[in-house]
Design a protein around this motif. Structure first.
Motif, PDB file in Angstrom:
ATOM      1  N   GLY A 163     -54.823  40.256   2.146  1.00  0.00           N
ATOM      2  CA  GLY A 163     -53.435  39.916   2.262  1.00  0.00           C
ATOM      3  C   GLY A 163     -52.661  40.971   3.277  1.00  0.00           C
ATOM      4  O   GLY A 163     -51.533  41.171   3.699  1.00  0.00           O
ATOM      5  N   VAL A 164     -53.713  41.605   4.092  1.00  0.00           N
ATOM      6  CA  VAL A 164     -53.201  42.784   5.008  1.00  0.00           C
ATOM      7  C   VAL A 164     -52.824  42.136   6.150  1.00  0.00           C
ATOM      8  O   VAL A 164     -53.588  41.411   6.665  1.00  0.00           O
ATOM      9  CB  VAL A 164     -54.335  43.866   5.369  1.00  0.00           C
ATOM     10  CG1 VAL A 164     -53.827  44.644   6.457  1.00  0.00           C
ATOM     11  CG2 VAL A 164     -54.835  44.726   4.121  1.00  0.00           C
ATOM     12  N   GLN A 165     -51.661  42.574   6.531  1.00  0.00           N
ATOM     13  CA  GLN A 165     -50.948  41.994   7.906  1.00  0.00           C
ATOM     14  C   GLN A 165     -51.254  42.760   9.181  1.00  0.00           C
ATOM     15  O   GLN A 165     -50.982  44.025   8.984  1.00  0.00           O
ATOM     16  CB  GLN A 165     -49.619  41.622   7.599  1.00  0.00           C
ATOM     17  CG  GLN A 165     -49.368  40.733   6.655  1.00  0.00           C
ATOM     18  CD  GLN A 165     -47.689  40.238   6.595  1.00  0.00           C
ATOM     19  OE1 GLN A 165     -46.950  41.082   6.934  1.00  0.00           O
ATOM     20  NE2 GLN A 165     -47.392  39.018   6.245  1.00  0.00           N
ATOM     21  N   ALA A 166     -51.402  42.511  10.193  1.00  0.00           N
ATOM     22  CA  ALA A 166     -51.611  43.450  11.354  1.00  0.00           C
ATOM     23  C   ALA A 166     -51.122  42.736  12.475  1.00  0.00           C
ATOM     24  O   ALA A 166     -51.291  41.590  12.848  1.00  0.00           O
ATOM     25  CB  ALA A 166     -53.096  43.538  11.695  1.00  0.00           C
ATOM     26  N   THR A 167     -50.589  43.829  13.415  1.00  0.00           N
ATOM     27  CA  THR A 167     -49.932  43.359  14.703  1.00  0.00           C
ATOM     28  C   THR A 167     -50.494  44.358  15.768  1.00  0.00           C
ATOM     29  O   THR A 167     -50.339  45.516  15.697  1.00  0.00           O
ATOM     30  CB  THR A 167     -48.416  43.489  14.667  1.00  0.00           C
ATOM     31  OG1 THR A 167     -47.753  42.593  14.006  1.00  0.00           O
ATOM     32  CG2 THR A 167     -48.047  43.072  16.276  1.00  0.00           C
ATOM     33  N   PHE A 168     -51.235  43.790  16.713  1.00  0.00           N
ATOM     34  CA  PHE A 168     -51.990  44.596  17.812  1.00  0.00           C
ATOM     35  C   PHE A 168     -51.493  44.142  19.116  1.00  0.00           C
ATOM     36  O   PHE A 168     -51.193  43.141  19.495  1.00  0.00           O
ATOM     37  CB  PHE A 168     -53.442  44.206  17.811  1.00  0.00           C
ATOM     38  CG  PHE A 168     -54.222  44.896  16.752  1.00  0.00           C
ATOM     39  CD1 PHE A 168     -55.213  45.642  17.193  1.00  0.00           C
ATOM     40  CD2 PHE A 168     -53.894  44.749  15.223  1.00  0.00           C
ATOM     41  CE1 PHE A 168     -56.033  46.308  16.339  1.00  0.00           C
ATOM     42  CE2 PHE A 168     -54.635  45.528  14.331  1.00  0.00           C
ATOM     43  CZ  PHE A 168     -55.616  46.490  14.837  1.00  0.00           C
ATOM     44  N   PHE A 169     -51.317  45.188  19.949  1.00  0.00           N
ATOM     45  CA  PHE A 169     -50.916  45.300  21.324  1.00  0.00           C
ATOM     46  C   PHE A 169     -52.184  45.728  22.016  1.00  0.00           C
ATOM     47  O   PHE A 169     -52.366  47.141  21.814  1.00  0.00           O
ATOM     48  CB  PHE A 169     -49.673  45.982  21.842  1.00  0.00           C
ATOM     49  CG  PHE A 169     -48.424  45.309  20.959  1.00  0.00           C
ATOM     50  CD1 PHE A 169     -47.869  44.246  21.842  1.00  0.00           C
ATOM     51  CD2 PHE A 169     -47.953  45.631  20.033  1.00  0.00           C
ATOM     52  CE1 PHE A 169     -46.740  43.705  21.410  1.00  0.00           C
ATOM     53  CE2 PHE A 169     -46.867  44.975  19.301  1.00  0.00           C
ATOM     54  CZ  PHE A 169     -46.095  43.986  19.910  1.00  0.00           C
ATOM     55  N   VAL A 170     -52.730  45.114  22.870  1.00  0.00           N
ATOM     56  CA  VAL A 170     -53.988  45.798  23.463  1.00  0.00           C
ATOM     57  C   VAL A 170     -53.705  45.639  25.124  1.00  0.00           C
ATOM     58  O   VAL A 170     -53.391  44.520  25.657  1.00  0.00           O
ATOM     59  CB  VAL A 170     -55.384  44.887  23.212  1.00  0.00           C
ATOM     60  CG1 VAL A 170     -56.425  45.349  23.661  1.00  0.00           C
ATOM     61  CG2 VAL A 170     -55.282  44.642  21.691  1.00  0.00           C
ATOM     62  N   ALA A 171     -53.858  46.511  25.688  1.00  0.00           N
ATOM     63  CA  ALA A 171     -53.832  46.695  27.200  1.00  0.00           C
ATOM     64  C   ALA A 171     -55.067  47.343  27.883  1.00  0.00           C
ATOM     65  O   ALA A 171     -55.593  48.303  27.259  1.00  0.00           O
ATOM     66  CB  ALA A 171     -52.500  47.611  27.485  1.00  0.00           C
ATOM     67  N   SER A 172     -55.276  46.686  29.191  1.00  0.00           N
ATOM     68  CA  SER A 172     -56.533  47.253  29.815  1.00  0.00           C
ATOM     69  C   SER A 172     -55.843  48.568  30.609  1.00  0.00           C
ATOM     70  O   SER A 172     -54.517  48.519  31.152  1.00  0.00           O
ATOM     71  CB  SER A 172     -56.965  46.487  30.848  1.00  0.00           C
ATOM     72  OG  SER A 172     -57.361  45.158  30.275  1.00  0.00           O
ATOM     73  N   LYS A 173     -56.731  49.821  30.635  1.00  0.00           N
ATOM     74  CA  LYS A 173     -56.424  50.973  31.437  1.00  0.00           C
ATOM     75  C   LYS A 173     -57.323  51.517  32.324  1.00  0.00           C
ATOM     76  O   LYS A 173     -58.538  50.698  32.026  1.00  0.00           O
ATOM     77  CB  LYS A 173     -56.141  52.161  30.320  1.00  0.00           C
ATOM     78  CG  LYS A 173     -55.046  51.700  29.565  1.00  0.00           C
ATOM     79  CD  LYS A 173     -53.713  51.736  29.974  1.00  0.00           C
ATOM     80  CE  LYS A 173     -52.561  51.708  29.305  1.00  0.00           C
ATOM     81  NZ  LYS A 173     -51.219  51.837  29.741  1.00  0.00           N
TER      82      LYS A 173
END
Length: 260
Positions: A163-173
């Motif tokens: 039931g865990v909710q996750a929001t991810f923002f992934v960016a190249s560096k």
């Protein structure tokens, strides 16, 4: 040697004797140490005695025949000398005060003229950036209203088992990959970690944290947990991110998996 010869000291010092009396007094002065001493004391104050009028000198002349008048005259002359000296000291002191005041005023004026004028002007400041709240129509988005980073590709996931909710923002560096993520419906207490799983099936722990008993994004604590992490792994090499719970014996179990 007559008494009158001794009385010519002041007249001689002031230069009021005629030629004959002057010559006679100088002859007397050559042999009289008393008159010489008196004359020496008069020389510095000749300028101050120069304002004595003719009547005073006439009185001095009369002392040739009146010894009592002589004594009174000497007293008067000495008193006049003291008053003159006192006036001179006062004048000097006043000049010092006036000069000092003018000097101070001049210095202040110069300082004011030379000092650069400072004018307070309003400084333009950059407007404060308000946190960007990511809103999504995705049913898996926790959408808790908290500030989350918006840089990079966004992915929302809700684990069907935990039931865990996750929001991810992934960016190249240039250094690799940056990750900003928010977790909700995460119960506690527990220890957690974020693991990056590469496409070559190798993995790396890039962040760890603890969860209090109230958890995050729960009924006991509505605030979601927002964290960030980085990895040297290139984004193109990442297969997935996995949030894991670690028990006391070090055994990890997945809470939510975010595919790339």
């Amino acid at each position: 040697m007559s008494r009158a010869d001794h009385m010519d000291v002041a007249a001689y010092a002031l230069g009021v004797l005629d030629e004959h009396d002057t010559q006679r007094f100088e002859e007397h002065l050559a042999t009289c140490w008393a008159c010489a001493a008196e004359l020496e004391t008069m020389v510095p104050v000749v300028g101050m005695l120069s304002d004595i009028d003719g009547e005073t000198m006439a009185a001095v002349e009369q002392t040739q025949t009146d010894p009592a008048l002589l004594d009174r005259t000497l007293v008067a002359v000495r008193a006049h000398r003291r008053r003159s000296r006192f006036r001179q000291l006062l004048a000097t002191a006043a000049a010092v005060v006036v000069f000092g005041g003018l000097t101070a005023i001049g210095f202040v004026s110069i300082a004011e003229d030379s000092a650069p004028e400072v004018v307070a002007e309003p400084t333009a400041s950059a407007p404060a950036e308000r946190p960007t709240v990511a809103a999504s129509s995705d049913p898996n988005d926790p959408n808790l209203g908290g500030p989350v980073a918006v840089e990079g590709e966004k992915t929302n996931v809700t684990d069907q088992t935990t039931g865990v909710q996750a929001t991810f923002f992934v960016a190249s560096k240039q250094f690799g990959t940056s990750v900003n993520f928010t977790l909700a419906r995460l119960p506690g207490p527990r220890a957690c970690r974020l693991v990056v799983v590469r496409k070559n099936n190798t993995s790396e722990v890039i962040s760890t944290w603890s969860v209090p008993g109230t958890g995050y994004g729960t009924n006991a604590n509505s605030e979601a947990l927002t964290l960030s992490a980085t990895t040297s792994t290139r984004k193109t090499e990442i297969k997935q991110f996995q949030v894991q719970s670690v028990d006391a014996s070090g055994v990890a179990s997945p809470l939510v998996t975010v595919p790339m």
